[in-house]
Design a protein around this motif. Structure first.
Motif, short mmCIF file in Angstrom:
data_model
loop_
_atom_site.label_atom_id
_atom_site.label_comp_id
_atom_site.label_asym_id
_atom_site.label_seq_id
_atom_site.Cartn_x
_atom_site.Cartn_y
_atom_site.Cartn_z
N ALA A 16 0.69 -1.21 0.02
CA ALA A 16 0.04 0.23 0.11
C ALA A 16 0.99 1.09 0.28
CB ALA A 16 -0.85 0.04 1.32
N ARG A 17 2.04 1.24 0.78
CA ARG A 17 2.62 2.42 0.95
C ARG A 17 3.61 2.67 -0.55
NH1 ARG A 17 3.54 7.43 1.72
NH2 ARG A 17 5.88 8.02 2.23
N GLU A 18 3.79 1.58 -1.04
CA GLU A 18 4.72 1.70 -2.31
C GLU A 18 3.66 2.20 -3.31
OE1 GLU A 18 6.59 -1.05 -5.67
OE2 GLU A 18 6.59 -2.09 -3.69
N ALA A 19 2.48 1.83 -3.52
CA ALA A 19 1.46 2.38 -4.63
C ALA A 19 1.27 3.76 -4.22
CB ALA A 19 0.05 1.45 -4.47
N GLU A 20 1.21 4.28 -3.08
CA GLU A 20 0.88 5.43 -2.73
C GLU A 20 1.94 6.35 -3.08
OE1 GLU A 20 0.91 8.06 1.73
OE2 GLU A 20 0.33 6.12 1.45
N VAL A 21 3.21 5.96 -2.95
CA VAL A 21 4.51 6.87 -3.32
C VAL A 21 4.46 6.74 -4.73
CG1 VAL A 21 7.08 6.88 -3.22
CG2 VAL A 21 5.92 6.41 -1.08
N ARG A 22 4.46 5.73 -5.35
CA ARG A 22 4.50 5.52 -6.88
C ARG A 22 3.51 6.78 -7.64
NH1 ARG A 22 7.97 1.91 -9.11
NH2 ARG A 22 8.74 0.15 -7.95
N ALA A 23 2.19 6.51 -7.01
CA ALA A 23 1.15 7.60 -7.47
C ALA A 23 1.79 8.96 -7.66
CB ALA A 23 -0.01 7.32 -6.66
N LYS A 24 2.43 9.65 -6.52
CA LYS A 24 3.12 10.76 -6.65
C LYS A 24 4.29 10.97 -7.43
CE LYS A 24 3.25 11.34 -2.05
NZ LYS A 24 3.38 11.87 -0.81
N LEU A 25 5.07 10.02 -7.59
CA LEU A 25 6.56 10.44 -8.38
C LEU A 25 6.19 10.90 -9.62
CD1 LEU A 25 8.46 7.25 -7.14
CD2 LEU A 25 8.75 9.49 -6.47
N ALA A 26 7.20 11.84 -10.14
CA ALA A 26 7.08 12.37 -11.37
C ALA A 26 7.89 11.42 -12.48
CB ALA A 26 7.85 13.65 -11.57
N ALA A 27 7.91 11.85 -13.82
CA ALA A 27 8.80 10.86 -14.51
C ALA A 27 10.18 10.99 -14.15
CB ALA A 27 8.52 11.48 -16.05
N PRO A 28 11.12 9.87 -14.58
CA PRO A 28 12.67 10.03 -14.06
C PRO A 28 12.96 11.21 -14.93
CG PRO A 28 11.80 7.95 -14.73
CD PRO A 28 10.61 8.59 -15.10
N GLY A 29 14.05 11.78 -14.38
CA GLY A 29 14.97 12.50 -14.93
C GLY A 29 15.92 13.19 -14.04
N VAL A 30 16.46 14.21 -14.15
CA VAL A 30 17.67 14.63 -13.42
C VAL A 30 17.45 16.26 -12.90
CG1 VAL A 30 20.03 15.47 -13.23
CG2 VAL A 30 19.46 13.49 -14.56
N ALA A 31 17.20 16.42 -11.83
CA ALA A 31 16.92 17.92 -11.13
C ALA A 31 18.10 18.62 -11.52
CB ALA A 31 16.74 17.87 -9.60
N SER A 32 17.70 20.11 -11.75
CA SER A 32 18.83 20.94 -11.66
C SER A 32 19.76 21.36 -10.52
CB SER A 32 18.20 22.04 -12.25
OG SER A 32 17.54 22.97 -11.31
#
Length: 179
Positions: A16-32
């Motif tokens: 349940a925690r994994e699904a909750e976090v995955r729902a919020k994550l943005a697409a992969p990339g590199v922050a500036s």
């Protein structure tokens, strides 16, 4: 309560925690670099976890995500599968190392003040037992031991839903001002 019921409940909570976090994550990339410098280490990590900044590409490649975090303690969760296997029929040591490097490194990062960064100088991993596709989800918990002006030290472990330990790690990180 019997051990099977405890394991099943823990697995339900973890999934349940994994699904909750995955729902919020943005697409992969590199922050500036500007994003990295905008706040302290925990602020930066939280912005990734809240989907405000790109999620980390290695997490997608290795199929693991952060599931808990506070200053000095970070937890990643992943489910090892056949895509992580070595030729001997178990999960490659690189999976253990990458998961633990993420947990212990982010634990150090989580306590850094604004304008500071880190890099891993040393990672020591003890593989205690094999991971396989039958293990189910595992968690790597990183905890800070000490972070100073130049050096950060943390330790971590990989455990399954029963609390069985699969690996232990320590890291030494170089702490430095961001350019």
């Amino acid at each position: 309560m019997n051990p099977t019921t405890n394991r099943e409940e823990t697995l339900r909570q973890w999934q349940a925690r994994e699904a909750e976090v995955r729902a919020k994550l943005a697409a992969p990339g590199v922050a500036s670099m500007d994003d990295l410098k905008a706040g302290n280490g925990m602020d930066f990590l939280q912005r990734i976890w809240d989907g405000e900044l790109p999620s980390v590409p290695i997490g997608e490649t290795m199929d693991f995500i952060p599931v808990e975090g506070e200053p000095g303690r970070i937890v990643f969760q992943g489910t090892p599968g056949k895509q992580h296997y070595n030729p001997l029929g178990s999960v490659h040591g690189g999976y253990f190392c990458t998961l633990l490097d993420s947990a212990v490194g982010c634990a150090v990062h989580s306590v850094l003040p604004q304008g500071m960064g880190y890099t891993t100088l040393e990672l020591k991993v003890n593989l205690i037992r094999a991971l396989t596709e039958k293990t189910g989800p595992v968690r790597a918990e990183g905890k800070v031991i000490q972070v100073g002006n130049r050096i950060g030290i943390a330790e971590g472990r990989i455990v399954d839903a029963d609390g069985k330990i699969y690996a232990h790690a320590t890291t030494t990180c170089l702490v430095f001002p961001l350019p």
